[in-house]
Design an enzyme around this catalytic site. Structure first.
Site, PDB file in Angstrom:
ATOM      1  N   ARG A 104      81.108  19.260  51.855  1.00  0.00           N
ATOM      2  CA  ARG A 104      81.395  17.834  51.834  1.00  0.00           C
ATOM      3  C   ARG A 104      82.586  17.598  50.924  1.00  0.00           C
ATOM      4  O   ARG A 104      82.545  17.940  49.753  1.00  0.00           O
ATOM      5  CB  ARG A 104      80.150  17.116  51.311  1.00  0.00           C
ATOM      6  CG  ARG A 104      80.060  15.697  51.703  1.00  0.00           C
ATOM      7  CD  ARG A 104      78.704  15.164  51.351  1.00  0.00           C
ATOM      8  NE  ARG A 104      78.456  15.102  49.921  1.00  0.00           N
ATOM      9  CZ  ARG A 104      77.681  14.198  49.341  1.00  0.00           C
ATOM     10  NH1 ARG A 104      77.080  13.296  50.089  1.00  0.00           N
ATOM     11  NH2 ARG A 104      77.481  14.197  48.056  1.00  0.00           N
ATOM     12  N   THR A 108      86.243  12.099  50.061  1.00  0.00           N
ATOM     13  CA  THR A 108      85.944  11.282  51.248  1.00  0.00           C
ATOM     14  C   THR A 108      84.471  11.349  51.643  1.00  0.00           C
ATOM     15  O   THR A 108      84.006  10.511  52.417  1.00  0.00           O
ATOM     16  CB  THR A 108      86.755  11.784  52.453  1.00  0.00           C
ATOM     17  OG1 THR A 108      86.307  13.125  52.769  1.00  0.00           O
ATOM     18  CG2 THR A 108      88.242  11.816  52.147  1.00  0.00           C
ATOM     19  N   ASP A 200      72.640  18.589  42.908  1.00  0.00           N
ATOM     20  CA  ASP A 200      73.360  19.380  43.913  1.00  0.00           C
ATOM     21  C   ASP A 200      72.523  20.603  44.274  1.00  0.00           C
ATOM     22  O   ASP A 200      72.351  21.521  43.463  1.00  0.00           O
ATOM     23  CB  ASP A 200      74.722  19.804  43.355  1.00  0.00           C
ATOM     24  CG  ASP A 200      75.583  20.462  44.427  1.00  0.00           C
ATOM     25  OD1 ASP A 200      75.125  21.443  45.043  1.00  0.00           O
ATOM     26  OD2 ASP A 200      76.700  19.979  44.663  1.00  0.00           O
ATOM     27  N   ASP A 203      74.337  24.137  44.098  1.00  0.00           N
ATOM     28  CA  ASP A 203      74.570  24.580  42.714  1.00  0.00           C
ATOM     29  C   ASP A 203      73.266  25.000  42.044  1.00  0.00           C
ATOM     30  O   ASP A 203      73.232  25.984  41.299  1.00  0.00           O
ATOM     31  CB  ASP A 203      75.245  23.464  41.904  1.00  0.00           C
ATOM     32  CG  ASP A 203      76.724  23.337  42.233  1.00  0.00           C
ATOM     33  OD1 ASP A 203      77.313  24.313  42.729  1.00  0.00           O
ATOM     34  OD2 ASP A 203      77.288  22.246  41.999  1.00  0.00           O
TER      35      ASP A 203
HETATM   36  C1  PRP Z   1      75.318  19.458  50.428  1.00  0.00           C
HETATM   37  C2  PRP Z   1      74.019  19.639  51.203  1.00  0.00           C
HETATM   38  C3  PRP Z   1      74.388  19.145  52.566  1.00  0.00           C
HETATM   39  C4  PRP Z   1      75.366  18.029  52.262  1.00  0.00           C
HETATM   40  C5  PRP Z   1      74.643  16.732  52.407  1.00  0.00           C
HETATM   41  O1  PRP Z   1      76.197  20.479  50.701  1.00  0.00           O
HETATM   42  O2  PRP Z   1      73.552  20.952  51.184  1.00  0.00           O
HETATM   43  O3  PRP Z   1      74.994  20.132  53.387  1.00  0.00           O
HETATM   44  O4  PRP Z   1      75.785  18.206  50.903  1.00  0.00           O
HETATM   45  O5  PRP Z   1      75.519  15.673  52.268  1.00  0.00           O
HETATM   46  P1  PRP Z   1      75.886  14.680  53.453  1.00  0.00           P
HETATM   47  O6  PRP Z   1      74.592  14.358  54.151  1.00  0.00           O
HETATM   48  O7  PRP Z   1      76.477  13.499  52.755  1.00  0.00           O
HETATM   49  O8  PRP Z   1      76.861  15.358  54.359  1.00  0.00           O
HETATM   50  P2  PRP Z   1      77.608  20.605  49.941  1.00  0.00           P
HETATM   51  O9  PRP Z   1      78.672  19.856  50.678  1.00  0.00           O
HETATM   52  O10 PRP Z   1      77.428  20.248  48.499  1.00  0.00           O
HETATM   53  O11 PRP Z   1      77.969  22.127  50.131  1.00  0.00           O
HETATM   54  P3  PRP Z   1      77.222  23.419  49.544  1.00  0.00           P
HETATM   55  O12 PRP Z   1      75.914  23.562  50.294  1.00  0.00           O
HETATM   56  O13 PRP Z   1      78.185  24.494  49.866  1.00  0.00           O
HETATM   57  O14 PRP Z   1      77.002  23.204  48.075  1.00  0.00           O
HETATM   58  N1  URA Z   2      74.264  17.137  48.435  1.00  0.00           N
HETATM   59  C1  URA Z   2      73.414  17.553  47.472  1.00  0.00           C
HETATM   60  O1  URA Z   2      73.298  18.761  47.195  1.00  0.00           O
HETATM   61  N2  URA Z   2      72.714  16.618  46.794  1.00  0.00           N
HETATM   62  C2  URA Z   2      72.813  15.316  47.068  1.00  0.00           C
HETATM   63  O2  URA Z   2      72.120  14.493  46.424  1.00  0.00           O
HETATM   64  C3  URA Z   2      73.701  14.896  48.090  1.00  0.00           C
HETATM   65  C4  URA Z   2      74.408  15.838  48.763  1.00  0.00           C
END
Ligand code: PRP
Ligand code: URA
Length: 209
Positions: A104, A108, A200, A203
């Site tokens: 994400r 944006t 997160d 993380d």
């Molecule tokens: C997080 C989570 C989802 C997304 C959700 O991933 O695991 O994939 O955010 O957010 P959204 O519904 O607003 O799209 P992230 O983008 O942090 O990537 P990562 O799993 O690599 O940490």
């Molecule tokens: N992605 C995450 O990992 N946590 C949130 O709360 C939203 C998006």
């Protein structure tokens, strides 16, 4: 409209409470995601069709049940969806695993794709898309669209925590997709994080922050 199911089994609710705590470290976080995913898998597969098969025990011939119908596939959204894969494979060892890589954009909040690889026979399978967090719904909606573009028709989405905004987005973009969650939270904050959420998920799973 497909279903939205909140899996509120007491074990799931208890483990979600520990998972959310700020003091829960990565090792315990990973273990809890695994355990909750296994309980969710159990519930999500409750209505799989069965057929009768004749077998022989050491004592006698008998008829037993065997899962019938289409085979299953699981598709974690990278990275955080990876935390749910082992649990699903433990219970459904014949499932094949695809991957969709999305992150994400922090400015944006729009999903950016960097990887997509599905099993060659994905269109013949019932696919479970895995992601612990359904926030704006942008990532899940885009991942489901990639999977549909490869010819898959039967898709369910499994998330640990969803925000109402994410549920509404997926229901609008993909009204044919069932959404199964362990908790439906209150809202998103100004940074697109789920409130109260767990922070997160990627993380916390991988210790990157
Ligand atoms: C997080 C989570 C989802 C997304 C959700 O991933 O695991 O994939 O955010 O957010 P959204 O519904 O607003 O799209 P992230 O983008 O942090 O990537 P990562 O799993 O690599 O940490
Ligand atoms: N992605 C995450 O990992 N946590 C949130 O709360 C939203 C998006």
């Amino acid at each position: 409209m497909a279903i939205l199911k909140v899996m509120d089994h007491p074990l799931i609710q208890h483990k979600m409470g520990v998972l959310r705590r700020v003091e829960t470290g990565s090792k315990e976080f990973r273990e809890l995601v695994n355990e909750i995913s296994m309980l969710m898998c159990y519930e999500a597969t409750r209505n799989l069709p069965l057929m009768d098969v004749e077998i022989e025990t050491p004592v006698a011939k008998t008829t037993v049940k065997q899962i019938a119908g289409r085979t299953l596939g699981i598709v974690p959204i990278l990275r955080a969806g990876l935390g749910m894969v082992d649990a699903m494979l433990n219970l459904i060892p014949t499932a094949k695993v695809g991957h969709v890589g999305l992150y994400r954009d922090p400015e944006t909040l729009n999903p950016v794709e960097y990887y997509c690889k599905l099993p060659y026979d994905a269109p013949e399978r019932d696919i479970f898309v895995l992601d612990p967090m359904l926030a704006t719904g942008g990532s899940a909606s885009a991942a489901i669209q990639f999977i549909k573009d490869k010819g898959v028709e039967s898709i369910s989405l499994l998330c640990l925590i969803a925000a109402p905004e994410g549920v509404a987005r997926v229901q609008k973009d993909h009204p044919d997709v069932d959404i199964l969650v362990a908790a439906l939270d209150e809202k998103l904050n100004d940074h697109g994080y789920i409130v109260p959420g767990l922070g997160d998920a990627g993380d916390r799973l991988f210790g990157t922050k």
